[in-house]
Design a protein around this motif. Structure first.
Motif, PDB file in Angstrom:
ATOM      1  N   GLY A  11      -4.484  -5.119   7.898  1.00  0.00           N
ATOM      2  CA  GLY A  11      -4.906  -5.140   6.498  1.00  0.00           C
ATOM      3  C   GLY A  11      -5.514  -3.839   6.024  1.00  0.00           C
ATOM      4  O   GLY A  11      -6.118  -3.799   4.939  1.00  0.00           O
ATOM      5  N   ASP A  12      -5.324  -2.767   6.792  1.00  0.00           N
ATOM      6  CA  ASP A  12      -5.931  -1.493   6.400  1.00  0.00           C
ATOM      7  C   ASP A  12      -5.492  -1.061   5.010  1.00  0.00           C
ATOM      8  O   ASP A  12      -6.261  -0.426   4.273  1.00  0.00           O
ATOM      9  CB  ASP A  12      -5.576  -0.400   7.414  1.00  0.00           C
ATOM     10  N   TYR A  13      -4.252  -1.386   4.645  1.00  0.00           N
ATOM     11  CA  TYR A  13      -3.755  -0.984   3.325  1.00  0.00           C
ATOM     12  C   TYR A  13      -4.547  -1.658   2.211  1.00  0.00           C
ATOM     13  O   TYR A  13      -4.667  -1.112   1.105  1.00  0.00           O
ATOM     14  CB  TYR A  13      -2.264  -1.299   3.186  1.00  0.00           C
ATOM     15  N   MET A  14      -5.086  -2.850   2.476  1.00  0.00           N
ATOM     16  CA  MET A  14      -5.907  -3.538   1.475  1.00  0.00           C
ATOM     17  C   MET A  14      -7.218  -2.793   1.244  1.00  0.00           C
ATOM     18  O   MET A  14      -7.661  -2.626   0.099  1.00  0.00           O
ATOM     19  CB  MET A  14      -6.175  -4.969   1.908  1.00  0.00           C
ATOM     20  N   VAL A  15      -7.833  -2.357   2.334  1.00  0.00           N
ATOM     21  CA  VAL A  15      -9.067  -1.584   2.212  1.00  0.00           C
ATOM     22  C   VAL A  15      -8.792  -0.272   1.490  1.00  0.00           C
ATOM     23  O   VAL A  15      -9.562   0.146   0.614  1.00  0.00           O
ATOM     24  CB  VAL A  15      -9.675  -1.341   3.609  1.00  0.00           C
ATOM     25  N   ASP A  16      -7.685   0.386   1.837  1.00  0.00           N
ATOM     26  CA  ASP A  16      -7.312   1.628   1.153  1.00  0.00           C
ATOM     27  C   ASP A  16      -7.092   1.380  -0.339  1.00  0.00           C
ATOM     28  O   ASP A  16      -7.471   2.213  -1.181  1.00  0.00           O
ATOM     29  CB  ASP A  16      -6.047   2.219   1.773  1.00  0.00           C
ATOM     30  N   ALA A  17      -6.470   0.240  -0.673  1.00  0.00           N
ATOM     31  CA  ALA A  17      -6.227  -0.085  -2.078  1.00  0.00           C
ATOM     32  C   ALA A  17      -7.547  -0.266  -2.826  1.00  0.00           C
ATOM     33  O   ALA A  17      -7.697   0.198  -3.971  1.00  0.00           O
ATOM     34  CB  ALA A  17      -5.385  -1.350  -2.182  1.00  0.00           C
ATOM     35  N   LEU A  18      -8.493  -0.938  -2.186  1.00  0.00           N
ATOM     36  CA  LEU A  18      -9.792  -1.136  -2.835  1.00  0.00           C
ATOM     37  C   LEU A  18     -10.512   0.192  -3.007  1.00  0.00           C
ATOM     38  O   LEU A  18     -11.141   0.435  -4.055  1.00  0.00           O
ATOM     39  CB  LEU A  18     -10.622  -2.125  -2.024  1.00  0.00           C
ATOM     40  N   ASP A  19     -10.417   1.072  -2.012  1.00  0.00           N
ATOM     41  CA  ASP A  19     -10.997   2.411  -2.152  1.00  0.00           C
ATOM     42  C   ASP A  19     -10.371   3.141  -3.337  1.00  0.00           C
ATOM     43  O   ASP A  19     -11.073   3.806  -4.124  1.00  0.00           O
ATOM     44  CB  ASP A  19     -10.764   3.236  -0.881  1.00  0.00           C
ATOM     45  N   TRP A  20      -9.034   3.035  -3.478  1.00  0.00           N
ATOM     46  CA  TRP A  20      -8.334   3.690  -4.584  1.00  0.00           C
ATOM     47  C   TRP A  20      -8.793   3.131  -5.932  1.00  0.00           C
ATOM     48  O   TRP A  20      -9.013   3.879  -6.893  1.00  0.00           O
ATOM     49  CB  TRP A  20      -6.828   3.513  -4.420  1.00  0.00           C
ATOM     50  N   LEU A  21      -8.960   1.809  -5.994  1.00  0.00           N
ATOM     51  CA  LEU A  21      -9.423   1.196  -7.243  1.00  0.00           C
ATOM     52  C   LEU A  21     -10.848   1.642  -7.579  1.00  0.00           C
ATOM     53  O   LEU A  21     -11.175   1.835  -8.762  1.00  0.00           O
ATOM     54  CB  LEU A  21      -9.348  -0.325  -7.137  1.00  0.00           C
ATOM     55  N   PRO A  53     -12.449   9.391 -15.357  1.00  0.00           N
ATOM     56  CA  PRO A  53     -12.390   9.295 -16.821  1.00  0.00           C
ATOM     57  C   PRO A  53     -10.977   9.164 -17.379  1.00  0.00           C
ATOM     58  O   PRO A  53     -10.778   8.584 -18.457  1.00  0.00           O
ATOM     59  CB  PRO A  53     -13.054  10.599 -17.285  1.00  0.00           C
ATOM     60  N   SER A  54      -9.970   9.689 -16.668  1.00  0.00           N
ATOM     61  CA  SER A  54      -8.599   9.633 -17.163  1.00  0.00           C
ATOM     62  C   SER A  54      -7.918   8.291 -16.895  1.00  0.00           C
ATOM     63  O   SER A  54      -6.808   8.048 -17.383  1.00  0.00           O
ATOM     64  CB  SER A  54      -7.768  10.751 -16.511  1.00  0.00           C
ATOM     65  N   SER A  55      -8.547   7.431 -16.152  1.00  0.00           N
ATOM     66  CA  SER A  55      -7.929   6.159 -15.770  1.00  0.00           C
ATOM     67  C   SER A  55      -8.120   5.101 -16.852  1.00  0.00           C
ATOM     68  O   SER A  55      -9.203   4.998 -17.440  1.00  0.00           O
ATOM     69  CB  SER A  55      -8.551   5.655 -14.462  1.00  0.00           C
ATOM     70  N   PRO A  56      -7.080   4.277 -17.113  1.00  0.00           N
ATOM     71  CA  PRO A  56      -7.250   3.176 -18.062  1.00  0.00           C
ATOM     72  C   PRO A  56      -8.229   2.123 -17.560  1.00  0.00           C
ATOM     73  O   PRO A  56      -8.670   1.262 -18.338  1.00  0.00           O
ATOM     74  CB  PRO A  56      -5.833   2.600 -18.190  1.00  0.00           C
ATOM     75  N   LEU A  57      -8.576   2.194 -16.276  1.00  0.00           N
ATOM     76  CA  LEU A  57      -9.537   1.252 -15.703  1.00  0.00           C
ATOM     77  C   LEU A  57     -10.940   1.842 -15.605  1.00  0.00           C
ATOM     78  O   LEU A  57     -11.835   1.195 -15.049  1.00  0.00           O
ATOM     79  CB  LEU A  57      -9.063   0.818 -14.310  1.00  0.00           C
ATOM     80  N   HIS A  58     -11.135   3.012 -16.148  1.00  0.00           N
ATOM     81  CA  HIS A  58     -12.422   3.690 -16.033  1.00  0.00           C
ATOM     82  C   HIS A  58     -13.565   2.799 -16.516  1.00  0.00           C
ATOM     83  O   HIS A  58     -13.576   2.352 -17.669  1.00  0.00           O
ATOM     84  CB  HIS A  58     -12.406   4.990 -16.836  1.00  0.00           C
ATOM     85  N   SER A  59     -14.471   2.502 -15.597  1.00  0.00           N
ATOM     86  CA  SER A  59     -15.675   1.706 -15.889  1.00  0.00           C
ATOM     87  C   SER A  59     -15.367   0.275 -16.315  1.00  0.00           C
ATOM     88  O   SER A  59     -16.218  -0.385 -16.902  1.00  0.00           O
ATOM     89  CB  SER A  59     -16.522   2.400 -16.980  1.00  0.00           C
ATOM     90  N   HIS A  60     -14.159  -0.211 -15.997  1.00  0.00           N
ATOM     91  CA  HIS A  60     -13.780  -1.564 -16.414  1.00  0.00           C
ATOM     92  C   HIS A  60     -13.643  -2.542 -15.243  1.00  0.00           C
ATOM     93  O   HIS A  60     -13.261  -3.692 -15.455  1.00  0.00           O
ATOM     94  CB  HIS A  60     -12.453  -1.537 -17.175  1.00  0.00           C
ATOM     95  N   LEU A  61     -13.936  -2.114 -14.012  1.00  0.00           N
ATOM     96  CA  LEU A  61     -13.789  -3.002 -12.859  1.00  0.00           C
ATOM     97  C   LEU A  61     -15.138  -3.562 -12.435  1.00  0.00           C
ATOM     98  O   LEU A  61     -16.148  -2.852 -12.429  1.00  0.00           O
ATOM     99  CB  LEU A  61     -13.166  -2.249 -11.681  1.00  0.00           C
ATOM    100  N   ASP A  62     -15.138  -4.816 -12.059  1.00  0.00           N
ATOM    101  CA  ASP A  62     -16.319  -5.437 -11.453  1.00  0.00           C
ATOM    102  C   ASP A  62     -16.090  -5.449  -9.947  1.00  0.00           C
ATOM    103  O   ASP A  62     -15.490  -6.376  -9.396  1.00  0.00           O
ATOM    104  CB  ASP A  62     -16.512  -6.853 -11.978  1.00  0.00           C
ATOM    105  N   LEU A  63     -16.571  -4.438  -9.280  1.00  0.00           N
ATOM    106  CA  LEU A  63     -16.322  -4.271  -7.853  1.00  0.00           C
ATOM    107  C   LEU A  63     -17.287  -5.070  -6.986  1.00  0.00           C
ATOM    108  O   LEU A  63     -17.267  -4.953  -5.760  1.00  0.00           O
ATOM    109  CB  LEU A  63     -16.352  -2.789  -7.499  1.00  0.00           C
TER     110      LEU A  63
END
Length: 209
Positions: free
Chosen positions: A52-62, A69-79
């Motif tokens: 499942g390492d790819y899942m952890v990498d995906a969460l790091d990327w998110l 600032p350039s991301s459409p998800l900027h400051s919009h995730l509840d981590l």
């Protein structure tokens, strides 16, 4: 995938990182991924592996996207509200990293561990979904026996290995809304009562609540 109006009215979106079954790709689950996104979740999926390492990498990327600032998800995730899950091999990969400290819950569909030790890594409530015509259900039943965290397990009627995610789609949606969106009424309405909303779909068992 993410809601079209991400961040509207100051809403922060919970995260689901999901792995498909072996030999399949996220596109084969696209309608389900879009349905979960329509409920306000940001959903990330890629080809799975038993690690499942790819899942952890995906969460790091998110997390990076949340601060860019350039991301459409900027400051919009509840981590603080994150789930890992998957179908078949995606479920096995989820067991592999279920002790990730950022998780609130895991979702395991038609994918029991091969040695019965998968649940050893669980630290949070887990959803198990199998099928009464699914070859993987016996492994899931063994995993259920070995599970020490709160767990809810439905063996769906008339369901084989391939159909388990689709037939359990609305169960997964409700589970995510309970555990990631904090809709506490779903605890008894949909899951933990003798007449729960999903109890007539198959053989339901649960423990450790």
């Amino acid at each position: 995938m993410y809601p079209a109006d991400a961040g509207r009215d100051g809403v922060d979106h919970p995260v689901l990182v999901r792995g498909p079954g072996a030999g399949s790709e996220p596109a084969e689950y696209e309608d389900m991924l879009r349905q979960w996104a329509s409920h306000g979740f940001v959903v990330y999926s890629e080809v799975s592996s038993s690690s499942g390492d790819y899942m952890v990498d995906a969460l790091d990327w998110l997390e990076d996207r949340n601060t860019a600032p350039s991301s459409p998800l900027h400051s919009h995730l509840d981590l603080s509200e994150v789930a890992f899950g998957g179908h078949s091999r995606g479920s096995i990969g989820t067991f592999d990293v279920a002790d990730e400290q950022r998780l609130e819950t895991t979702v395991h569909v038609a994918g029991g561990s091969f040695d019965g030790n998968g649940p050893d890594s669980l630290r949070n409530p887990a959803l198990y979904i199998g099928g009464d015509e699914d070859f993987a259900t016996s492994n899931m039943e063994r995993d259920y026996t070995h599970t020490d965290v709160p767990v809810w397990f439905n063996v769906l009627d008339g369901t084989d290995h391939i159909l388990a995610t689709r037939n359990g789609q609305h169960i997964i949606t409700s589970w995510l809304r309970w555990h990631l969106a904090d809709e506490e009424f779903r605890r008894t309405q949909d899951f933990l009562s003798p007449d729960c909303a999903f109890c007539d779909l198959g053989d339901v068992t649960y423990k450790n609540w």
